[in-house]
Design an enzyme around this catalytic site. Sequence first.
Site, PDB file in Angstrom:
ATOM      1  N   HIS A  63     -23.691 -10.784 -33.374  1.00 18.73           N
ATOM      2  CA  HIS A  63     -22.396 -11.455 -32.395  1.00 18.73           C
ATOM      3  C   HIS A  63     -23.560 -10.958 -31.335  1.00 18.73           C
ATOM      4  O   HIS A  63     -24.272  -9.999 -31.109  1.00 18.73           O
ATOM      5  CB  HIS A  63     -21.513 -10.692 -32.021  1.00 18.73           C
ATOM      6  CG  HIS A  63     -20.718  -9.127 -32.092  1.00 18.73           C
ATOM      7  ND1 HIS A  63     -21.449  -8.563 -32.175  1.00 18.73           N
ATOM      8  CD2 HIS A  63     -20.629  -9.319 -30.445  1.00 18.73           C
ATOM      9  CE1 HIS A  63     -20.987  -6.790 -32.108  1.00 18.73           C
ATOM     10  NE2 HIS A  63     -20.868  -7.589 -30.118  1.00 18.73           N
ATOM     11  N   HIS A  65     -24.041  -9.402 -28.060  1.00 14.91           N
ATOM     12  CA  HIS A  65     -23.741  -8.699 -27.281  1.00 14.91           C
ATOM     13  C   HIS A  65     -25.075  -8.025 -27.425  1.00 14.91           C
ATOM     14  O   HIS A  65     -25.861  -7.436 -28.631  1.00 14.91           O
ATOM     15  CB  HIS A  65     -22.408  -7.546 -27.754  1.00 14.91           C
ATOM     16  CG  HIS A  65     -21.402  -8.364 -27.266  1.00 14.91           C
ATOM     17  ND1 HIS A  65     -20.007  -7.653 -27.440  1.00 14.91           N
ATOM     18  CD2 HIS A  65     -20.697  -9.111 -25.832  1.00 14.91           C
ATOM     19  CE1 HIS A  65     -18.792  -8.625 -26.443  1.00 14.91           C
ATOM     20  NE2 HIS A  65     -19.439  -9.208 -25.710  1.00 14.91           N
ATOM     21  N   ASP A  67     -25.640  -4.507 -27.120  1.00 11.25           N
ATOM     22  CA  ASP A  67     -25.970  -3.323 -28.435  1.00 11.25           C
ATOM     23  C   ASP A  67     -25.902  -4.002 -29.891  1.00 11.25           C
ATOM     24  O   ASP A  67     -26.619  -2.437 -30.417  1.00 11.25           O
ATOM     25  CB  ASP A  67     -24.500  -3.083 -28.012  1.00 11.25           C
ATOM     26  CG  ASP A  67     -23.364  -2.730 -27.759  1.00 11.25           C
ATOM     27  OD1 ASP A  67     -22.729  -4.240 -28.014  1.00 11.25           O
ATOM     28  OD2 ASP A  67     -21.897  -2.700 -28.559  1.00 11.25           O
ATOM     29  N   HIS A  68     -26.229  -5.319 -29.735  1.00 11.58           N
ATOM     30  CA  HIS A  68     -26.697  -5.650 -30.828  1.00 11.58           C
ATOM     31  C   HIS A  68     -27.628  -6.910 -31.559  1.00 11.58           C
ATOM     32  O   HIS A  68     -28.146  -6.722 -32.434  1.00 11.58           O
ATOM     33  CB  HIS A  68     -25.330  -5.922 -31.815  1.00 11.58           C
ATOM     34  CG  HIS A  68     -23.926  -4.917 -31.746  1.00 11.58           C
ATOM     35  ND1 HIS A  68     -23.590  -4.595 -32.800  1.00 11.58           N
ATOM     36  CD2 HIS A  68     -23.287  -5.471 -30.981  1.00 11.58           C
ATOM     37  CE1 HIS A  68     -22.500  -4.130 -32.574  1.00 11.58           C
ATOM     38  NE2 HIS A  68     -22.138  -4.285 -31.739  1.00 11.58           N
ATOM     39  N   HIS A 143     -13.688 -11.261 -31.834  1.00  9.65           N
ATOM     40  CA  HIS A 143     -14.114  -9.998 -30.853  1.00  9.65           C
ATOM     41  C   HIS A 143     -13.987 -10.675 -29.691  1.00  9.65           C
ATOM     42  O   HIS A 143     -13.598 -11.872 -29.960  1.00  9.65           O
ATOM     43  CB  HIS A 143     -15.725  -9.419 -31.835  1.00  9.65           C
ATOM     44  CG  HIS A 143     -15.847  -8.168 -30.728  1.00  9.65           C
ATOM     45  ND1 HIS A 143     -15.389  -7.646 -29.893  1.00  9.65           N
ATOM     46  CD2 HIS A 143     -17.173  -8.225 -29.965  1.00  9.65           C
ATOM     47  CE1 HIS A 143     -16.165  -6.686 -29.639  1.00  9.65           C
ATOM     48  NE2 HIS A 143     -17.391  -7.071 -29.249  1.00  9.65           N
ATOM     49  N   ASP A 213     -18.027  -5.541 -34.306  1.00 14.52           N
ATOM     50  CA  ASP A 213     -17.011  -5.525 -32.990  1.00 14.52           C
ATOM     51  C   ASP A 213     -16.084  -5.845 -33.729  1.00 14.52           C
ATOM     52  O   ASP A 213     -15.800  -7.536 -33.898  1.00 14.52           O
ATOM     53  CB  ASP A 213     -17.745  -5.646 -32.317  1.00 14.52           C
ATOM     54  CG  ASP A 213     -18.512  -4.596 -31.427  1.00 14.52           C
ATOM     55  OD1 ASP A 213     -18.949  -3.907 -32.752  1.00 14.52           O
ATOM     56  OD2 ASP A 213     -19.039  -4.739 -30.755  1.00 14.52           O
ATOM     57  N   HIS A 271     -20.377   2.871 -34.431  1.00 14.98           N
ATOM     58  CA  HIS A 271     -19.992   1.790 -33.243  1.00 14.98           C
ATOM     59  C   HIS A 271     -18.891   3.176 -32.192  1.00 14.98           C
ATOM     60  O   HIS A 271     -17.963   2.290 -31.791  1.00 14.98           O
ATOM     61  CB  HIS A 271     -18.727   0.980 -33.365  1.00 14.98           C
ATOM     62  CG  HIS A 271     -19.299   0.213 -32.446  1.00 14.98           C
ATOM     63  ND1 HIS A 271     -18.505  -0.379 -31.310  1.00 14.98           N
ATOM     64  CD2 HIS A 271     -20.926  -1.029 -32.094  1.00 14.98           C
ATOM     65  CE1 HIS A 271     -18.468  -1.392 -30.382  1.00 14.98           C
ATOM     66  NE2 HIS A 271     -20.250  -1.474 -31.384  1.00 14.98           N
TER      67      HIS A 271
HETATM   68 ZN   LIG Z   1     -20.972  -3.343 -29.876  1.00 16.55          ZN
HETATM   69 ZN   LIG Z   2     -19.639  -6.369 -29.078  1.00 20.71          ZN
END
Ligand SMILES: [Zn+2]
Ligand SMILES: [Zn+2]
Length: 304
Positions: A63, A65, A67-68, A143, A213, A271
């Site tokens: 996804h 976001h 952090d990914h 999510h 997530d 995570h």
């Molecule tokens: Zn994340």
């Molecule tokens: Zn996320």
Amino acid sequence: MEKFELNILGCGSALPTTRHFPTSQVLNVREKLFMIDCGEGTQLQFRKARLKFSRLNHIFISHLHGDHCFGLFGLISTLNLLGRTAGLHIHSPRGLEELLLPLLAFFNRQMTYQIQFHEFDTEVPSLVYEDRSLTVTTIPLQHRIPCSGFLFAEKQRPNHIIRDMADFYGVPVYEMNRIKNGSDYVTPEGQVIPNRLLTRPSEPPRRYAYCSDTVCLSGLVGQLKGVDLLFHEATFGADNAPRARETFHTTAAQAATLARDAEVKQLLIGHFSARYEDESVLLKEAADIFPHTVLAKEMLRISL
Ligand SMILES: [Zn+2]
Ligand SMILES: [Zn+2]
């Protein structure tokens, strides 16, 4: 047994800490590398793990976001500096190409290789990759934005020929493939040699499921049934269950309950929220429900 090995490059969550890198993993299937998510710093971790860029052709993003996926742009640029020529395939939910193209146009005007973007629907399981030995199917998650996990499933390999028996019955080379795939052998005299005398079964195919997530979805039990290894996010512990709900994340106990119900062989949790100085509390909560649980950790390698 041929390689089927998971490398953890990062297992923290959104807020950077000195203990963890944000999410990224690399699955090595017979020396083909499949990257799963690409948080900031992934390319450094990739080098530290002594993985080879030339073996990496497919990246799967769960996804959009940061952090990914914040590590993607740096990684793409480095591959360009290295003069890569092979195409790079990036699989993601809708929107990534639109985000990356202006950056690439500005910083990497002369690309030495092509990037092919493949967008997938995050609502239904869909086949996003297939080769002779492996399939990758999405796992629909829930999510705050569209998000999918990935199921990596090895295909059943042909049976092994028992060399001595094949020699004994004088099986010619051109019959070997048919026999590996289950046929009996008929000698020139018309005698039928049953397949079971000539082969032994290959090892059962291995499966790895990655659940990024998400709120914990008991509906996934079917798709995850019996996998050899399940990675599931466990951002929070029971102390933060309401926060997990609000932010569409999972607690360690919920992840363990899902692992138990799906009868997976091993659970890997990660995570981690930056608020946990020591994740052993998360491990304990999970292992109380599902004992075969391990904590993700940078540079951890798990062979299946
Ligand atoms: Zn994340
Ligand atoms: Zn996320």
